[in-house]
Motif scaffolding. Structure first.
Motif, short mmCIF file in Angstrom:
data_model
loop_
_atom_site.label_atom_id
_atom_site.label_comp_id
_atom_site.label_asym_id
_atom_site.label_seq_id
_atom_site.Cartn_x
_atom_site.Cartn_y
_atom_site.Cartn_z
N GLN A 128 0.85 -1.19 0.00
CA GLN A 128 0.00 0.00 0.00
C GLN A 128 0.89 1.24 0.00
OE1 GLN A 128 0.03 -1.96 3.10
NE2 GLN A 128 1.76 -0.59 3.48
N HIS A 134 -2.94 -2.36 4.99
CA HIS A 134 -4.20 -2.83 4.44
C HIS A 134 -4.35 -4.34 4.61
CE1 HIS A 134 -6.80 0.12 2.18
NE2 HIS A 134 -5.98 0.87 2.89
N PRO A 136 -3.97 -7.05 2.80
CA PRO A 136 -2.88 -8.00 2.50
C PRO A 136 -1.86 -8.11 3.64
CG PRO A 136 -3.37 -6.68 0.57
CD PRO A 136 -4.17 -6.09 1.69
N ILE A 298 -8.01 -12.07 -1.79
CA ILE A 298 -7.75 -10.66 -1.47
C ILE A 298 -7.49 -9.91 -2.77
CG2 ILE A 298 -6.41 -9.06 -0.06
CD1 ILE A 298 -5.21 -11.66 1.27
N SER A 299 -8.20 -8.82 -2.98
CA SER A 299 -7.96 -7.94 -4.13
C SER A 299 -7.55 -6.57 -3.60
CB SER A 299 -9.22 -7.81 -4.99
OG SER A 299 -9.67 -9.07 -5.42
N SER A 300 -6.63 -5.93 -4.30
CA SER A 300 -6.23 -4.59 -3.91
C SER A 300 -5.98 -3.74 -5.14
CB SER A 300 -4.97 -4.62 -3.03
OG SER A 300 -3.84 -5.02 -3.78
N ASN A 302 -4.35 0.25 -5.76
CA ASN A 302 -3.76 1.46 -5.19
C ASN A 302 -3.40 2.43 -6.32
OD1 ASN A 302 -3.72 -0.11 -2.79
ND2 ASN A 302 -1.66 -0.85 -3.29
N ASP A 323 -5.71 3.86 -1.44
CA ASP A 323 -5.48 2.42 -1.36
C ASP A 323 -6.79 1.72 -1.01
OD1 ASP A 323 -2.73 2.98 -1.66
OD2 ASP A 323 -2.43 3.09 0.51
N SER A 325 -8.61 -2.27 -0.52
CA SER A 325 -8.44 -3.73 -0.47
C SER A 325 -9.74 -4.39 -0.05
CB SER A 325 -7.30 -4.12 0.48
OG SER A 325 -7.51 -3.60 1.78
#
Length: 398
Positions: A128, A134, A136, A298-300, A302, A323, A325
């Motif tokens: 991040q 975040h 993750p 998990i999706s993120s 940024n 950011d 997530s």
């Protein structure tokens, strides 16, 4: 609890054994020989937080200013050998090791590292832009180290990293969360967690990245994988853990866009009566032990924009970022977890200031004990509610 005086006594004793004859402006203390084939650099950072939290408690009202960390960095080089280490003193007098390894450069592309090394995976070491970590990170995919070995191959087109870790870092030394047994986390775990006795062993990580130089900036896309045994101390049986990840990091002039998707699964051999849909996570005591869903995705995403600043004293740039997530859990009756952080980072060497505004839903970090099941069933007081936190972090690099 460890006293403040102990880390500084150890630090002072270490420094008394080293003879320096030069000082550099970029660090607290630095020595180099004439051809720069040998060097030793001592530096670090001290940080403070001012925080307001919407769910009440000690940081409600006007908020509260707290000590964050004092980090001591030691880096060195001797011909093709090198050293990189960071020791951290945290709030509430907890201590941890962010990294501590020695390495050897076989040539300009190949190196090997041994010690407390980073476990390369997806966007790392920091997944991040903001000061606020975040999802993750809280599931073990950010700034995560373990005792072991890494082999690295880096050239203009490729970044390939392969690592082996026979066991995980002791909980008393951890800066980032990792799965752990209740026995290891007794000091900051809860009685209802005592049936959870799983620990990773013999973990292997691989990260393959293709890099591109374009007219608008540097780009990369990558794939990551991790596998390990998951040993249960009660049944003395080995389950298994795996994670797969894909990520991209795109630079377009002053813009940066990062995205990742990670799917993971803990398949434990628990005794009867222990819910295998949950896995226990923990660190060195600064944060209470908590459960995560044993399988999820998990999706993120940024995005950041860096604005150069001229003729404004030490302030050289401001980085604006957002950011986001999202954790989708395998059990469909468990609500998703989400976090979004909008903020700015002020770059004014030796000062660095973050201003974060974080919204969260079903995330333990947003809601604390009142949202304590956030990464699993979301059945506590503040589950399924959007909560927010405002955080200012002031840092001075020395």
């Amino acid at each position: 609890m460890k006293k403040l005086s102990r880390p500084f006594m150890v630090f002072s004793a270490l420094m008394s054994t080293i003879s320096f004859n030069a000082v550099a402006a970029d660090s607290f203390l630095e020595w180099k020989n004439e051809d720069e084939s040998q060097s030793l650099k001592l530096g670090g950072v001290v940080r403070f937080n001012h925080r307001y939290e919407s769910w009440g408690g000690e940081n409600d009202g006007a908020g509260k200013t707290n000590f964050d960390i004092l980090r001591v960095d030691l880096k060195g080089k001797y011909d093709d050998f090198y050293l990189n280490s960071s020791y951290i003193l945290q709030d509430q007098e907890y201590t941890s090791i962010e990294k501590a390894y020695v390495g050897y450069n076989f040539n300009k592309n190949n190196s090997i590292e041994a010690g407390f090394v980073y476990k390369p995976f997806a966007i790392y070491p920091y997944p991040q832009n903001g000061w606020t970590y975040h999802i993750p990170f809280f599931l073990g995919y950010g700034n995560n180290i373990a005792p072991g070995l890494n082999w690295n191959y880096v050239d203009q087109d490729w970044d390939i990293r392969l690592g082996y870790y026979p066991r995980m870092l002791d909980t008393s030394l951890r800066y980032s969360p990792e799965s752990a047994t209740y026995d290891d986390l007794t000091e900051n775990a809860f009685a209802f967690q005592q049936g959870y006795q799983n620990e990773k062993q013999n973990q292997v990580n691989a990260r393959l990245v293709k890099k591109f130089d374009t007219e608008v900036g540097k780009q990369e896309v990558g794939l990551s994988g991790a596998v390990s045994q998951l040993h249960n101390k009660t049944t003395d049986k080995n389950g298994k853990y795996y994670a797969l990840g894909a990520h991209a990091n795109t630079n377009i002039d002053r813009w940066n866009l990062q995205g990742s998707v990670i799917h993971y699964k803990y398949d434990a051999k628990n005794p009867d009566g222990v819910d295998s849909d949950m896995t226990l996570m923990g660190v060195n005591g600064l944060t209470p032990a908590y459960f995560i869903a044993s399988e999820g995705t998990i999706s993120s995403l940024n995005v950041a924009y860096t604005l150069p600043v001229q003729d404004f004293g030490k302030l050289k740039a401001i980085k604006f970022y957002n950011d986001y997530s999202y954790l989708d859990k395998k059990r469909h009756d468990w609500s998703a977890s989400q976090m979004n952080t909008t903020g700015m980072m002020f770059i004014a060497n030796p000062f660095l200031v973050w201003a974060d505004y974080t919204w969260g839903k079903n995330a333990n970090i947003i809601g604390g004990a009142t949202n304590s099941t956030g990464f699993t069933s979301t059945s506590s007081v503040n589950s399924d509610k959007w909560l927010y936190r405002i955080n200012l972090n002031f840092g001075f690099t020395w």
